[in-house]
Motif scaffolding. Sequence first.
Motif, PDB file in Angstrom:
ATOM      1  N   ALA A  86      39.101  49.860  26.088  1.00  0.00           N
ATOM      2  CA  ALA A  86      37.681  50.663  25.612  1.00  0.00           C
ATOM      3  C   ALA A  86      37.584  51.119  24.228  1.00  0.00           C
ATOM      4  CB  ALA A  86      37.423  51.697  26.678  1.00  0.00           C
ATOM      5  N   ALA A  87      38.571  51.850  23.952  1.00  0.00           N
ATOM      6  CA  ALA A  87      38.650  52.321  22.594  1.00  0.00           C
ATOM      7  C   ALA A  87      38.360  51.259  21.366  1.00  0.00           C
ATOM      8  CB  ALA A  87      39.803  53.204  22.154  1.00  0.00           C
ATOM      9  N   LEU A  88      38.972  50.031  21.704  1.00  0.00           N
ATOM     10  CA  LEU A  88      38.526  48.979  20.811  1.00  0.00           C
ATOM     11  C   LEU A  88      37.044  48.648  20.826  1.00  0.00           C
ATOM     12  CD1 LEU A  88      41.479  46.749  21.488  1.00  0.00           C
ATOM     13  CD2 LEU A  88      41.405  48.460  19.766  1.00  0.00           C
ATOM     14  N   GLY A  89      36.211  48.826  21.736  1.00  0.00           N
ATOM     15  CA  GLY A  89      34.777  48.363  21.692  1.00  0.00           C
ATOM     16  C   GLY A  89      34.664  47.292  22.816  1.00  0.00           C
ATOM     17  N   SER A  90      35.655  47.112  23.495  1.00  0.00           N
ATOM     18  CA  SER A  90      35.663  45.889  24.562  1.00  0.00           C
ATOM     19  C   SER A  90      34.744  46.380  25.578  1.00  0.00           C
ATOM     20  CB  SER A  90      36.945  45.402  24.937  1.00  0.00           C
ATOM     21  OG  SER A  90      37.438  46.415  25.692  1.00  0.00           O
ATOM     22  N   THR A  91      34.038  45.454  26.277  1.00  0.00           N
ATOM     23  CA  THR A  91      33.272  45.513  27.656  1.00  0.00           C
ATOM     24  C   THR A  91      33.701  45.116  28.922  1.00  0.00           C
ATOM     25  OG1 THR A  91      31.900  43.830  27.184  1.00  0.00           O
ATOM     26  CG2 THR A  91      31.205  46.102  26.345  1.00  0.00           C
ATOM     27  N   GLU A 105      38.924  37.263  25.292  1.00  0.00           N
ATOM     28  CA  GLU A 105      38.916  37.621  26.751  1.00  0.00           C
ATOM     29  C   GLU A 105      40.067  37.794  27.288  1.00  0.00           C
ATOM     30  OE1 GLU A 105      34.665  36.145  28.580  1.00  0.00           O
ATOM     31  OE2 GLU A 105      36.545  34.723  28.558  1.00  0.00           O
ATOM     32  N   TRP A 106      40.347  38.851  28.331  1.00  0.00           N
ATOM     33  CA  TRP A 106      41.469  39.017  29.287  1.00  0.00           C
ATOM     34  C   TRP A 106      41.332  39.919  30.467  1.00  0.00           C
ATOM     35  CZ3 TRP A 106      40.161  41.720  24.781  1.00  0.00           C
ATOM     36  CH2 TRP A 106      39.833  42.913  24.952  1.00  0.00           C
ATOM     37  N   SER A 107      42.145  39.867  31.136  1.00  0.00           N
ATOM     38  CA  SER A 107      41.864  40.714  32.487  1.00  0.00           C
ATOM     39  C   SER A 107      42.900  41.763  32.367  1.00  0.00           C
ATOM     40  CB  SER A 107      42.240  39.941  33.795  1.00  0.00           C
ATOM     41  OG  SER A 107      41.244  38.785  33.971  1.00  0.00           O
ATOM     42  N   VAL A 108      42.345  42.965  33.183  1.00  0.00           N
ATOM     43  CA  VAL A 108      43.183  43.996  33.289  1.00  0.00           C
ATOM     44  C   VAL A 108      43.302  44.481  34.691  1.00  0.00           C
ATOM     45  CG1 VAL A 108      41.482  45.700  32.355  1.00  0.00           C
ATOM     46  CG2 VAL A 108      44.066  46.239  32.221  1.00  0.00           C
ATOM     47  N   LEU A 109      44.206  44.936  35.264  1.00  0.00           N
ATOM     48  CA  LEU A 109      44.230  45.349  36.613  1.00  0.00           C
ATOM     49  C   LEU A 109      43.574  46.756  36.613  1.00  0.00           C
ATOM     50  CD1 LEU A 109      48.081  44.556  37.317  1.00  0.00           C
ATOM     51  CD2 LEU A 109      46.153  43.819  38.573  1.00  0.00           C
ATOM     52  N   ASP A 110      42.721  46.933  37.732  1.00  0.00           N
ATOM     53  CA  ASP A 110      41.714  48.204  37.657  1.00  0.00           C
ATOM     54  C   ASP A 110      42.724  49.526  37.844  1.00  0.00           C
ATOM     55  OD1 ASP A 110      42.509  48.120  40.356  1.00  0.00           O
ATOM     56  OD2 ASP A 110      40.468  47.311  41.096  1.00  0.00           O
ATOM     57  N   TRP A 111      43.950  49.454  38.259  1.00  0.00           N
ATOM     58  CA  TRP A 111      44.538  50.820  38.182  1.00  0.00           C
ATOM     59  C   TRP A 111      45.314  50.975  36.862  1.00  0.00           C
ATOM     60  CZ3 TRP A 111      49.510  49.724  36.467  1.00  0.00           C
ATOM     61  CH2 TRP A 111      49.950  48.293  36.630  1.00  0.00           C
ATOM     62  N   ASN A 112      45.186  50.211  36.015  1.00  0.00           N
ATOM     63  CA  ASN A 112      46.133  50.226  34.688  1.00  0.00           C
ATOM     64  C   ASN A 112      45.184  51.190  33.711  1.00  0.00           C
ATOM     65  OD1 ASN A 112      47.646  50.236  32.428  1.00  0.00           O
ATOM     66  ND2 ASN A 112      47.794  47.778  32.549  1.00  0.00           N
ATOM     67  N   THR A 113      44.783  52.185  33.934  1.00  0.00           N
ATOM     68  CA  THR A 113      44.298  53.218  33.109  1.00  0.00           C
ATOM     69  C   THR A 113      44.642  53.364  31.773  1.00  0.00           C
ATOM     70  OG1 THR A 113      43.699  54.388  35.207  1.00  0.00           O
ATOM     71  CG2 THR A 113      42.749  55.601  33.273  1.00  0.00           C
ATOM     72  N   PRO A 114      45.779  53.293  31.452  1.00  0.00           N
ATOM     73  CA  PRO A 114      46.154  53.626  30.017  1.00  0.00           C
ATOM     74  C   PRO A 114      45.711  52.373  29.110  1.00  0.00           C
ATOM     75  CG  PRO A 114      47.976  54.130  31.312  1.00  0.00           C
ATOM     76  CD  PRO A 114      46.981  53.649  32.228  1.00  0.00           C
ATOM     77  N   ALA A 115      46.102  51.150  29.787  1.00  0.00           N
ATOM     78  CA  ALA A 115      45.508  49.965  29.214  1.00  0.00           C
ATOM     79  C   ALA A 115      43.821  49.731  29.160  1.00  0.00           C
ATOM     80  CB  ALA A 115      45.932  48.677  29.785  1.00  0.00           C
ATOM     81  N   ILE A 116      43.203  50.153  30.111  1.00  0.00           N
ATOM     82  CA  ILE A 116      41.701  50.100  30.246  1.00  0.00           C
ATOM     83  C   ILE A 116      41.187  51.147  28.819  1.00  0.00           C
ATOM     84  CG2 ILE A 116      39.837  50.928  31.455  1.00  0.00           C
ATOM     85  CD1 ILE A 116      41.128  49.807  34.061  1.00  0.00           C
ATOM     86  N   ASP A 117      41.789  52.219  28.753  1.00  0.00           N
ATOM     87  CA  ASP A 117      41.427  53.424  27.925  1.00  0.00           C
ATOM     88  C   ASP A 117      41.546  52.651  26.629  1.00  0.00           C
ATOM     89  OD1 ASP A 117      40.582  54.873  29.828  1.00  0.00           O
ATOM     90  OD2 ASP A 117      42.428  56.260  29.736  1.00  0.00           O
ATOM     91  N   GLY A 127      50.073  47.501  19.427  1.00  0.00           N
ATOM     92  CA  GLY A 127      48.975  46.799  20.398  1.00  0.00           C
ATOM     93  C   GLY A 127      47.741  46.571  19.488  1.00  0.00           C
ATOM     94  N   LEU A 128      47.130  47.572  18.792  1.00  0.00           N
ATOM     95  CA  LEU A 128      46.075  47.429  18.078  1.00  0.00           C
ATOM     96  C   LEU A 128      46.215  46.157  16.958  1.00  0.00           C
ATOM     97  CD1 LEU A 128      43.377  48.174  17.029  1.00  0.00           C
ATOM     98  CD2 LEU A 128      44.345  49.736  15.584  1.00  0.00           C
ATOM     99  N   ALA A 129      47.377  46.123  16.266  1.00  0.00           N
ATOM    100  CA  ALA A 129      47.603  45.064  15.443  1.00  0.00           C
ATOM    101  C   ALA A 129      47.723  43.814  15.995  1.00  0.00           C
ATOM    102  CB  ALA A 129      48.882  45.478  14.742  1.00  0.00           C
ATOM    103  N   LEU A 130      48.393  43.738  17.106  1.00  0.00           N
ATOM    104  CA  LEU A 130      48.309  42.267  17.708  1.00  0.00           C
ATOM    105  C   LEU A 130      46.892  41.938  18.382  1.00  0.00           C
ATOM    106  CD1 LEU A 130      51.327  42.916  20.015  1.00  0.00           C
ATOM    107  CD2 LEU A 130      50.869  41.045  18.396  1.00  0.00           C
ATOM    108  N   LEU A 131      46.034  42.811  18.851  1.00  0.00           N
ATOM    109  CA  LEU A 131      44.687  42.068  19.223  1.00  0.00           C
ATOM    110  C   LEU A 131      43.778  42.125  18.059  1.00  0.00           C
ATOM    111  CD1 LEU A 131      43.647  44.364  22.374  1.00  0.00           C
ATOM    112  CD2 LEU A 131      43.802  42.011  21.949  1.00  0.00           C
ATOM    113  N   ARG A 132      44.156  42.888  16.796  1.00  0.00           N
ATOM    114  CA  ARG A 132      43.245  42.535  15.406  1.00  0.00           C
ATOM    115  C   ARG A 132      43.528  41.151  14.764  1.00  0.00           C
ATOM    116  NH1 ARG A 132      44.940  46.705  11.851  1.00  0.00           N
ATOM    117  NH2 ARG A 132      43.534  48.305  12.643  1.00  0.00           N
ATOM    118  N   THR A 133      44.867  40.746  15.319  1.00  0.00           N
ATOM    119  CA  THR A 133      45.298  39.424  14.820  1.00  0.00           C
ATOM    120  C   THR A 133      44.529  38.393  15.585  1.00  0.00           C
ATOM    121  OG1 THR A 133      47.509  39.980  14.193  1.00  0.00           O
ATOM    122  CG2 THR A 133      47.382  37.907  14.529  1.00  0.00           C
TER     123      THR A 133
END
Length: 114
Positions: free
Chosen positions: A88-93, A73-85, A53-59
Amino acid sequence: MYGHVAEHVGEDGRSEPAGMALWFLNFSTWTGRHGVYLEDLYVRPHLRGHGYGLALLRTLARICVERGYTRLEWSVLDWNTPAIDFYAALGSTSMDGWTVRRLDGDALRALGSR
Ligand SMILES: CC(C)(COP(=O)(O)OP(=O)(O)OC[C@H]1O[C@@H](n2cnc3c(N)ncnc32)[C@H](O)[C@@H]1OP(=O)(O)O)[C@@H](O)C(=O)NCCC(=O)NCCS
């Protein structure tokens, strides 16, 4: 529409698709620049946590930097806590104050045929 596929190569040398990022170009009138909109990011369950996942976003981030695009930019469903975490770890806001609006189905047909 563009896409990237991350490939996993096992210890036996066999390769398999690990995940994918589907994206397209958008445009900001504020910056006068294109950006990348990430439509979908998916890593196969048994290969999560291996950095794909990190490699794809880094690309995608590298494409933005190299081409002078100002936003990824992207959207994420608010219940998708694993994806949100993960994001967030990538520095996105989070774009608080913005709401995604959609026109589809009968409402789209009604407006489109008026
Ligand atoms: C979200 C997803 C794409 C992450 O992909 P992944 O390949 O498992 O993530 P990575 O292994 O590249 O993780 C990269 C970093 O994020 C961290 N991370 C990953 N998942 C995390 C989580 N749930 N919580 C906190 N950090 C997380 C990792 O620890 C890693 O950090 P590190 O390098 O310091 O160890 C994947 O879990 C997925 O496909 N989920 C289902 C589909 C989905 O929800 N897609 C997003 C739709 S908006």
